[in-house]
Each structure stands twice: as C-alpha cells, then as structure tokens.
Design an enzyme around this catalytic site. Structure first.
Site, PDB file in Angstrom:
ATOM      1  N   THR A  87      39.275  73.204  61.741  1.00  0.00           N
ATOM      2  CA  THR A  87      38.173  74.149  61.797  1.00  0.00           C
ATOM      3  C   THR A  87      37.389  74.019  60.497  1.00  0.00           C
ATOM      4  OG1 THR A  87      37.588  76.494  62.059  1.00  0.00           O
ATOM      5  CG2 THR A  87      39.597  76.030  60.869  1.00  0.00           C
ATOM      6  N   GLY A  88      36.136  74.405  60.535  1.00  0.00           N
ATOM      7  CA  GLY A  88      35.315  74.324  59.329  1.00  0.00           C
ATOM      8  C   GLY A  88      34.095  73.447  59.529  1.00  0.00           C
ATOM      9  N   GLY A 110      32.250  70.663  60.372  1.00  0.00           N
ATOM     10  CA  GLY A 110      32.672  69.507  61.149  1.00  0.00           C
ATOM     11  C   GLY A 110      32.225  68.176  60.601  1.00  0.00           C
ATOM     12  N   THR A 140      36.244  78.271  64.914  1.00  0.00           N
ATOM     13  CA  THR A 140      36.645  77.422  66.029  1.00  0.00           C
ATOM     14  C   THR A 140      38.115  77.635  66.347  1.00  0.00           C
ATOM     15  OG1 THR A 140      35.051  75.724  65.504  1.00  0.00           O
ATOM     16  CG2 THR A 140      37.037  74.994  66.645  1.00  0.00           C
ATOM     17  N   ARG A 166      22.975  69.021  67.749  1.00  0.00           N
ATOM     18  CA  ARG A 166      24.026  68.737  66.761  1.00  0.00           C
ATOM     19  C   ARG A 166      25.423  68.889  67.390  1.00  0.00           C
ATOM     20  NH1 ARG A 166      28.667  71.582  64.581  1.00  0.00           N
ATOM     21  NH2 ARG A 166      29.039  70.797  62.486  1.00  0.00           N
ATOM     22  N   VAL A 167      26.274  67.949  67.093  1.00  0.00           N
ATOM     23  CA  VAL A 167      27.670  68.010  67.536  1.00  0.00           C
ATOM     24  C   VAL A 167      28.548  67.862  66.299  1.00  0.00           C
ATOM     25  CG1 VAL A 167      29.460  66.820  68.870  1.00  0.00           C
ATOM     26  CG2 VAL A 167      27.165  67.080  69.829  1.00  0.00           C
ATOM     27  N   GLY A 168      29.566  68.684  66.190  1.00  0.00           N
ATOM     28  CA  GLY A 168      30.470  68.604  65.037  1.00  0.00           C
ATOM     29  C   GLY A 168      31.717  67.817  65.360  1.00  0.00           C
ATOM     30  N   ASP A 169      32.797  68.193  64.724  1.00  0.00           N
ATOM     31  CA  ASP A 169      34.068  67.487  64.895  1.00  0.00           C
ATOM     32  C   ASP A 169      34.846  67.942  66.126  1.00  0.00           C
ATOM     33  OD1 ASP A 169      34.349  70.044  63.643  1.00  0.00           O
ATOM     34  OD2 ASP A 169      36.427  69.542  63.175  1.00  0.00           O
TER      35      ASP A 169
HETATM   36  C1  SD4 Z   1      31.861  72.459  63.933  1.00  0.00           C
HETATM   37  N1  SD4 Z   1      34.172  72.617  63.261  1.00  0.00           N
HETATM   38  O1  SD4 Z   1      31.122  72.504  64.896  1.00  0.00           O
HETATM   39  C2  SD4 Z   1      33.091  73.317  63.924  1.00  0.00           C
HETATM   40  C3  SD4 Z   1      32.710  74.567  63.234  1.00  0.00           C
HETATM   41  C4  SD4 Z   1      33.679  75.594  63.271  1.00  0.00           C
HETATM   42  O2  SD4 Z   1      33.788  77.755  64.078  1.00  0.00           O
HETATM   43  O3  SD4 Z   1      34.806  75.438  62.863  1.00  0.00           O
HETATM   44  N2  SD4 Z   1      33.152  76.687  63.821  1.00  0.00           N
HETATM   45  O4  SD4 Z   1      31.620  71.797  62.929  1.00  0.00           O
END
Ligand code: SD4
Length: 331
Positions: free
Chosen positions: A242-243, A245, A191, A219-222
């Site tokens: 990033t990571g 989420g 991200t 699904r939705v992340g951070d």
């Molecule tokens: C997520 N933080 O959707 C994002 C994932 C990510 O590159 O970092 N993707 O959880």
C-alpha cells in the site's frame, strides 16, 4: 486523524469462535521485529491485510475456518472494503480522479500462479471479482478501462455509480486549488491488500484500490500490477503493498519480497529490505508512505513501512489482531 484510527486497539475473539480441528500451528520461531505480536506468527490457516480492515479479515477468516480456499477467502475479504462507502480509497465511495471519475484497480493471484487484473475500470463495485473472472474465464491477465467494464457486464456485473456525494463534494472542494500532493498526503493510502493460507497450506492474494485521489485520468498505480502491488508463489509465500504506487512499481516490490523470502529471509526481513530499496531510490525525499506485508509458507508474517502509522490486520486461531508495523522513519 485517520492515522490515529488505524492505531486503535485490536479486537480479540474468544477461542470458542474458532474451529480448532482445521488448525495447525508451526512450532518454529521466526526472527521477528519488536512490534510484531508473538501470536501472529507461524499459524495456518491465516489471513492478513494491509491497514486496520477488521471486517475484511473477519470475512476471510469465516471462509478459512469452514475449510474454504485461500482464493475465496481473499476475494470475499476484500469485497467487504469494496462495498464499504465509508472507505474512500477502495471500491464504491472511492475518491475520484481529477475529472471526477472513480476508476478502480484490482488484481488476484492463486496458488498455481494464475492471476487476473483490471485497471482503471469504472462503474463496477467489485473489481476484485472481475479480476478473478479475467483469471478464470479469459486467456488474459489484465483488462483495462472500457474493455474491462464491458467484460464485467458480459460476466453479469451491474453498472453502479461509484461516486458518493461525500467524495463528490470533497473533489469539488479540491478543484478550487487543484493541487496534487500525493507525496505528502500519506493519510490517503488505504488500499487493501490481503494474503491468506488455507487449511491445505495453499496461499492466495488479492489487492484492490481506487488509487491515488485526484490522479490524472488514466493513471494506474501498483495495486493491479502483478509483482508490484501483489505477488504470490505457493512454494514460498506472498506479499502485497500500500502507499504511493509509483514507488512500488519502480522496485517491483511484492515480487522482490517473495524472492527475498525464497532466498531465506523471514517475511519481516524481506519487507524491511523491500522498503530499503525504495528509500535507496529516494534519498532526498522520503516524505511519502509505503507499507508492505508478507507471509511465508509456514504462516509467519511480517510488515515494514516508511512512515510510522501503518498497521496490518491478522486473523488466525491465535486471534484477531491489529499489528503495528515497524517503520524506517521514526516519529
Ligand atoms: C496506488 N498503492 O494506486 C495505491 C495507493 C494506495 O490507498 O495505497 N491507496 O498507488
């Protein structure tokens, strides 16, 4: 393989490429970790982003050095990655969900605390610009799914097929086992989160992603969640993540880091505490990656991550560098 790519040497620009009159350097020496380069601290204007997205920070710097706003810089900067089909975790070319649909998440936040976000949006190449339109043209903060897509068309964005042949073939291959392993698969977290301070000393941030590869539909992340994937307070600073989420959401990571800076921590110290909070909730399993970057009002920066391998790009009058982040786990 990919991690090695992130650790590649930084490129450095000549001083002549930089417009000196716009620049101011802060003399204060913040506390820094051993891997944070001296050049990278206490300057403004400045742009930083997660990972080694050098074209994105170069674009942001192009805006900043002309006296452009931090808001324009972060939007223009991350758009570079959204358009880059070789980047399979942001924008067009991103890996799809388990049904084969590329769904994008993005958010943006300005110096006045205004913010906008789109969640799980399909068929639009530049979610960050739609997020900005949500911020500037609607009374809302977040639009999701088909509503976000419809709004984008109303704002003049074109329908685009986001699934490239490469991502499609990889998804078809994945379907043979359909094993979802986001926790171990730390190489796929690319991200882009970006923070910038402009010549007026104002801060903005942006964050955009295609999310976790082969996630559940919906699904939705951070990344599009203000406070989790991104937070900016122009009096204090900004942070982005990033990571995995889900873990960032559980601790409202970016908001936490900005609040820690408000209480006097340096960006580096605040990022370290942000990661420690996540570790504390995952004592039995740290086999995943989270990376935070942060900047304060002075233009000091910091970063911290769980696994070694995370880097962040930085562009200021001091140069264009790829900083290796310190990590909680050592290799
Ligand atoms: C997520 N933080 O959707 C994002 C994932 C990510 O590159 O970092 N993707 O959880």
């Amino acid at each position: 393989m990919k991690r090695r790519k992130f650790l590649k040497n930084s490129s450095t620009l000549t001083a002549g490429m930089i417009s000196a009159p716009l620049l101011a350097t802060c003399q204060d020496k913040p506390k820094i970790g051993p891997n944070v380069v001296e050049d990278s601290i206490g300057t403004k204007p400045i742009a930083i982003c997660t990972w080694n997205f050098e074209n994105a920070t170069a674009k942001a710097w192009e805006v900043l050095k002309k006296g452009g706003s931090a808001l324009d810089a972060v939007e223009q900067g991350v758009r570079i990655e959204e358009a880059d089909v070789t980047n399979q975790t942001v924008g067009k070319g991103g890996r799809p969900d388990r049904n084969g649909n590329v769904t994008l998440d993005a958010c943006i936040m300005d110096k006045d605390g205004n913010c906008g976000a789109v969640l799980c949006m399909q068929n639009i190449e530049h979610p960050i610009s739609v997020a900005r339109k949500v911020m500037e043209e609607t009374p809302h903060v977040m639009l999701a799914g088909t509503g976000a897509e419809q709004f984008a068309y109303e704002m003049g964005f074109e329908k685009t097929n986001l699934l490239t042949e490469k991502s499609k073939q990889e998804w078809l291959e994945w379907k043979k086992t359909a094993e979802y392993k986001p926790i171990i698969n730390i190489e796929n977290h690319d991200t882009i989160g970006m923070l910038a301070i402009d010549v007026n000393g104002d801060i903005s941030g942006a964050c955009t992603t295609s999310g976790m590869a082969y996630k559940y539909a919906g699904r939705v992340g951070d990344s599009p969640i203000i406070g989790a994937g991104l937070f900016v307070d122009n009096e204090v600073g900004g942070a982005t993540a990033t990571g995995v989420g889900e873990e960032v959401v559980r601790t409202v990571g970016s908001f936490l880091i900005v609040e820690l800076m408000r209480q006097g921590k340096s960006p580096q110290e605040a990022c370290e505490e942000g990661v420690r909070r996540i570790i504390a909730k995952n004592k039995d399993n740290t086999d995943f990656q989270i990376g935070f970057i942060a900047m304060n009002k002075k233009g000091e920066t910091g970063s911290y991550c769980i696994q070694p391998g995370f880097t962040y790009r930085q562009y200021s009058e001091a140069g264009h560098v790829n900083n290796i982040s310190e990590s909680f786990l050592k290799s």
